[in-house]
Scaffold this motif. Structure first.
Motif, PDB file in Angstrom:
ATOM      1  N   LYS A 183      66.857  57.429 -23.281  1.00  0.00           N
ATOM      2  CA  LYS A 183      66.214  56.407 -22.446  1.00  0.00           C
ATOM      3  C   LYS A 183      65.570  57.039 -21.216  1.00  0.00           C
ATOM      4  O   LYS A 183      64.490  56.635 -20.774  1.00  0.00           O
ATOM      5  CB  LYS A 183      67.208  55.339 -22.025  1.00  0.00           C
ATOM      6  CG  LYS A 183      66.569  54.169 -21.266  1.00  0.00           C
ATOM      7  CD  LYS A 183      67.578  53.078 -20.956  1.00  0.00           C
ATOM      8  CE  LYS A 183      66.885  51.872 -20.318  1.00  0.00           C
ATOM      9  NZ  LYS A 183      66.147  52.210 -19.090  1.00  0.00           N
ATOM     10  N   ASP A 187      61.788  56.610 -20.103  1.00  0.00           N
ATOM     11  CA  ASP A 187      61.482  56.100 -18.761  1.00  0.00           C
ATOM     12  C   ASP A 187      60.676  57.109 -17.958  1.00  0.00           C
ATOM     13  O   ASP A 187      59.745  56.735 -17.211  1.00  0.00           O
ATOM     14  CB  ASP A 187      62.778  55.760 -18.026  1.00  0.00           C
ATOM     15  CG  ASP A 187      63.497  54.560 -18.629  1.00  0.00           C
ATOM     16  OD1 ASP A 187      62.861  53.831 -19.422  1.00  0.00           O
ATOM     17  OD2 ASP A 187      64.684  54.365 -18.313  1.00  0.00           O
ATOM     18  N   ALA A 190      57.191  56.916 -19.099  1.00  0.00           N
ATOM     19  CA  ALA A 190      56.560  55.640 -18.732  1.00  0.00           C
ATOM     20  C   ALA A 190      56.081  55.634 -17.292  1.00  0.00           C
ATOM     21  O   ALA A 190      55.138  54.911 -16.944  1.00  0.00           O
ATOM     22  CB  ALA A 190      57.527  54.491 -18.974  1.00  0.00           C
ATOM     23  N   CYS A 438      55.427  57.774 -30.296  1.00  0.00           N
ATOM     24  CA  CYS A 438      55.838  56.420 -29.925  1.00  0.00           C
ATOM     25  C   CYS A 438      54.624  55.532 -29.659  1.00  0.00           C
ATOM     26  O   CYS A 438      54.644  54.335 -29.982  1.00  0.00           O
ATOM     27  CB  CYS A 438      56.735  56.459 -28.688  1.00  0.00           C
ATOM     28  SG  CYS A 438      58.183  57.551 -28.841  1.00  0.00           S
ATOM     29  N   TYR A 475      63.434  53.484 -27.383  1.00  0.00           N
ATOM     30  CA  TYR A 475      63.481  53.145 -25.956  1.00  0.00           C
ATOM     31  C   TYR A 475      62.090  53.063 -25.326  1.00  0.00           C
ATOM     32  O   TYR A 475      61.978  52.815 -24.129  1.00  0.00           O
ATOM     33  CB  TYR A 475      64.313  54.180 -25.200  1.00  0.00           C
ATOM     34  CG  TYR A 475      65.803  54.051 -25.436  1.00  0.00           C
ATOM     35  CD1 TYR A 475      66.512  52.978 -24.898  1.00  0.00           C
ATOM     36  CD2 TYR A 475      66.495  54.991 -26.184  1.00  0.00           C
ATOM     37  CE1 TYR A 475      67.881  52.852 -25.094  1.00  0.00           C
ATOM     38  CE2 TYR A 475      67.865  54.879 -26.392  1.00  0.00           C
ATOM     39  CZ  TYR A 475      68.544  53.815 -25.854  1.00  0.00           C
ATOM     40  OH  TYR A 475      69.896  53.685 -26.056  1.00  0.00           O
ATOM     41  N   TRP A 476      61.040  53.270 -26.100  1.00  0.00           N
ATOM     42  CA  TRP A 476      59.677  53.313 -25.556  1.00  0.00           C
ATOM     43  C   TRP A 476      59.265  51.922 -25.091  1.00  0.00           C
ATOM     44  O   TRP A 476      59.343  50.956 -25.845  1.00  0.00           O
ATOM     45  CB  TRP A 476      58.718  53.819 -26.616  1.00  0.00           C
ATOM     46  CG  TRP A 476      57.454  54.404 -26.080  1.00  0.00           C
ATOM     47  CD1 TRP A 476      56.212  53.849 -26.117  1.00  0.00           C
ATOM     48  CD2 TRP A 476      57.305  55.681 -25.455  1.00  0.00           C
ATOM     49  NE1 TRP A 476      55.297  54.702 -25.542  1.00  0.00           N
ATOM     50  CE2 TRP A 476      55.941  55.834 -25.128  1.00  0.00           C
ATOM     51  CE3 TRP A 476      58.186  56.706 -25.128  1.00  0.00           C
ATOM     52  CZ2 TRP A 476      55.444  56.974 -24.498  1.00  0.00           C
ATOM     53  CZ3 TRP A 476      57.705  57.833 -24.508  1.00  0.00           C
ATOM     54  CH2 TRP A 476      56.350  57.965 -24.194  1.00  0.00           C
ATOM     55  N   SER A 477      58.821  51.818 -23.854  1.00  0.00           N
ATOM     56  CA  SER A 477      58.496  50.510 -23.277  1.00  0.00           C
ATOM     57  C   SER A 477      57.001  50.251 -23.153  1.00  0.00           C
ATOM     58  O   SER A 477      56.594  49.122 -22.865  1.00  0.00           O
ATOM     59  CB  SER A 477      59.135  50.384 -21.885  1.00  0.00           C
ATOM     60  OG  SER A 477      58.662  51.410 -21.021  1.00  0.00           O
TER      61      SER A 477
END
Length: 606
Positions: A183, A187, A190, A438, A475-477
């Motif tokens: 994660k 993050d 991101a 991702c 976990y890719w946002s």
């Protein structure tokens, strides 16, 4: 009185008509202005002049076709060109050596995603002089990579330090620490404002701009591994500009990019069991240290893995052994590196009780000398020189165990290795490998799904089934960019090159593609080489592909080549596999490729 002839009605209709016309004119003016502005913005990129100069990475002693390098400016986001800070894309070129017969350009990509391809033009042109005579060969560092504008993700150092567990450790604390780090990687990527613009869709547009600024109508292409995905998606997005396409060591480019990683554990283990282990058993040098039966080789692997964890004093040291083996399975020459790694660790750690620095250094040096003498005896000085790099890198496991390397990108080894040198709260990590995989979308499942995959497949496929499930993408946002599939009605013949026992892009992915797309298959029976065309000396493959590029000879629907013998062997030992029933194989031969080119390609094509 007829109301239709009323003066009031006529005036009202005229007013409405004039008002409507005015509105239409205003609207059209706005649309034209917007379109003109967009065209003008894009033309500022397509009209740039490429300034070629000497490549900083090239030295005259490397030989071959001399490359030249340049930088091309591209928009950060091809949806809104001109907005945001522009990016720089580093490219290279070897000019066609026979200008009178020049046919165009061949664009190249080595895979990854995250492979630096700027040197690949020189490698391919040097290894294939007939191709280099008629084509400019183009290399590129894709956006985010190498000499292009880089993408770096800052990852929480505490999370990286806490995930210091063996991949085989599936206890609750180990899994929790692993998920925290996964994660943290997602993050960290991101938070970089460049990350949303690092994906295949953007890169294909960069490629098409490079085609345009070079003044070419068509983009011919050779792409390896992830490069097969990139090439297929370029063809889908720019079908009228796609020329001859050769996709080598194929992802599931008609399906889901995630499929390649799901199938890796089986594919790596198959290459190990059906090719490396029998080769080691037959080897007159390595068998006595590694084992004369499959059971003995597998036992040696487990013994040295356990011993090296104890010797290095780190649980992740076992993953380093796994990574070296996986990375060496990509090529046949890599078998020597695996044999050396297992043999040296067996002799110096398992069979030797004295682990003092003096004893270990003496043992490691003595084994190194034995292996180098063996290489020169069987393959000559040039081949021995080529393979020394593999041997020396494996040797540092004993002499410098604190320098745990990240020999393959799967799992968490890269960030764990980087964390060892962390001086602040974050660890800088190259982010393209994560951003593209991702960001291209696909079914990356849940974290629980990957944990279950490790539990289920780890005992069957221990080389990779514990590391591969350490997956960041769940976990890719950031939003994903869906990509179309190529349409055969709008494209010329597409050639798909694939070895039977490829460890990274399994043959089953090619079968999936062929069920949905009528590509021309060029398969190699009883081979597990990842990245076949041009730089491996696989004469049958090179003949077929070069005939396509140079003489427009389109391969038949199915062509099968025989493999070339493994290191120090004079014959091919058949193994059962998915290619066996396709067709009668063509004979092959091992062509000479300069040692420095082979060595560089071995490290690059992934």
């Amino acid at each position: 009185m007829n109301p239709s002839k009323s003066p009031y009605r006529k005036s009202r209709r005229r007013l409405i008509a004039l008002t409507t016309a005015s509105a239409l004119v205003a609207g059209l003016t706005a649309v034209v202005a917007t379109a003109t502005q967009a065209d003008a913005t894009q033309s500022t990129y397509s009209l740039q002049k490429v300034q070629w100069s000497a490549c900083v990475w090239y030295r005259p002693d490397l030989g071959g076709v001399v490359p030249e390098c340049a930088t091309v400016t591209v928009p950060r986001d091809w949806r809104t060109p001109g907005q945001g800070e522009d990016l720089s894309i580093a490219i290279s070129r070897t000019k066609a050596t026979d200008a009178a017969k020049r046919k165009g350009i061949v664009f190249t990509n080595p895979g990854g995603p995250s492979g630096s391809g700027i040197t690949l033009s020189w490698m391919l042109a040097t290894a294939q002089p007939s191709l280099a005579a008629q084509y400019d060969v183009i290399g590129m560092d894709p956006r985010g990579v190498g000499q292009s504008t880089q993408l770096v993700c800052q990852v929480d150092a505490a999370a990286a330090s806490a995930a210091n567990h063996d991949s085989r450790d599936l206890s609750a604390p180990a899994i929790a620490a692993r998920h925290t780090l996964l994660k943290a990687i997602a993050d960290g990527c991101a938070t970089n404002p460049l990350t949303p613009y690092i994906n295949t869709w953007q890169t294909t547009h960069d490629m098409d701009l490079i085609r345009a600024v070079l003044g070419e109508r068509r983009l011919n292409y050779v792409g390896y591994s992830y490069g097969s995905w990139l090439g297929a998606k370029y063809a889908a997005l720019f079908p009228s500009r796609a020329g001859k396409l050769v996709l080598d060591s194929n992802t599931g480019w008609m399906g889901d990019l995630a499929d390649a990683w799901e199938r890796m554990p089986m594919a790596f283990q198959r290459r190990w069991e059906r090719q490396f282990v029998p080769w080691a058993n037959r080897s007159d040098f390595f068998a006595k240290d590694v084992g004369t039966t499959p059971a003995q080789v597998n036992a040696t692997y487990e013994q040295v893995r356990t011993a090296f964890i104890k010797y290095a004093g780190r649980p992740t040291a076992g993953d380093t052994v796994d990574g070296i083996i996986r990375g060496s399975l990509y090529t046949d020459d890599g078998f020597v590196g695996i044999g050396y790694t297992l043999g040296q660790l067996k002799v110096c750690l398992v069979d030797n009780q004295d682990w003092s620095p003096e004893a270990i250094n003496a043992c490691a040096l003595a084994y190194l000398i034995r292996v180098l003498e063996y290489l020169e005896e069987h393959q000559g000085v040039e081949a021995a020189t080529q393979l020394k790099a593999r041997v020396h890198s494996a040797g540092t496991l004993l002499t410098q165990p604190e320098k745990l390397t990240a020999p393959s990108p799967e799992g968490l080894l890269p960030v764990l290795a980087a964390a060892q040198n962390a001086t602040g709260p974050t660890v800088p990590l190259p982010g393209v490998y994560y951003a593209v995989r991702c960001g291209d979308g696909g079914n990356w499942h849940s974290t629980a799904w990957w944990d279950q995959l490790a539990r289920r497949d780890g005992p069957r496929y221990p080389l990779a089934a514990y590391a591969i499930p350490q997956e960041v993408c769940p976990y890719w946002s950031l939003p994903a960019q869906k990509l179309p599939n190529p349409d055969p009605r709008r494209l010329g013949p597409l050639v798909s090159v694939q070895s039977e026992f490829d460890p990274a892009t399994s043959y089953e992915l090619t079968n999936d593609n062929l069920r949905r797309y009528p590509a021309r298959l060029l398969a190699v029976d009883d081979s597990g080489i990842h990245g076949l065309y041009g730089v491996r000396g696989q004469g049958c493959v090179d003949d077929v592909v070069n005939a396509y590029f140079l003489n427009n000879v389109v391969p038949p629907a199915r062509t099968v080549c025989t493999a070339t013998p493994l290191f120090a062997e004079t014959q091919v030992y058949p193994q059962p596999g998915p290619v066996d029933r396709l067709s009668r194989p063509r004979p092959s031969r091992t062509d000479h490729i300069p040692a420095n080119v082979r060595q560089a390609a071995d490290q690059l094509i992934r």
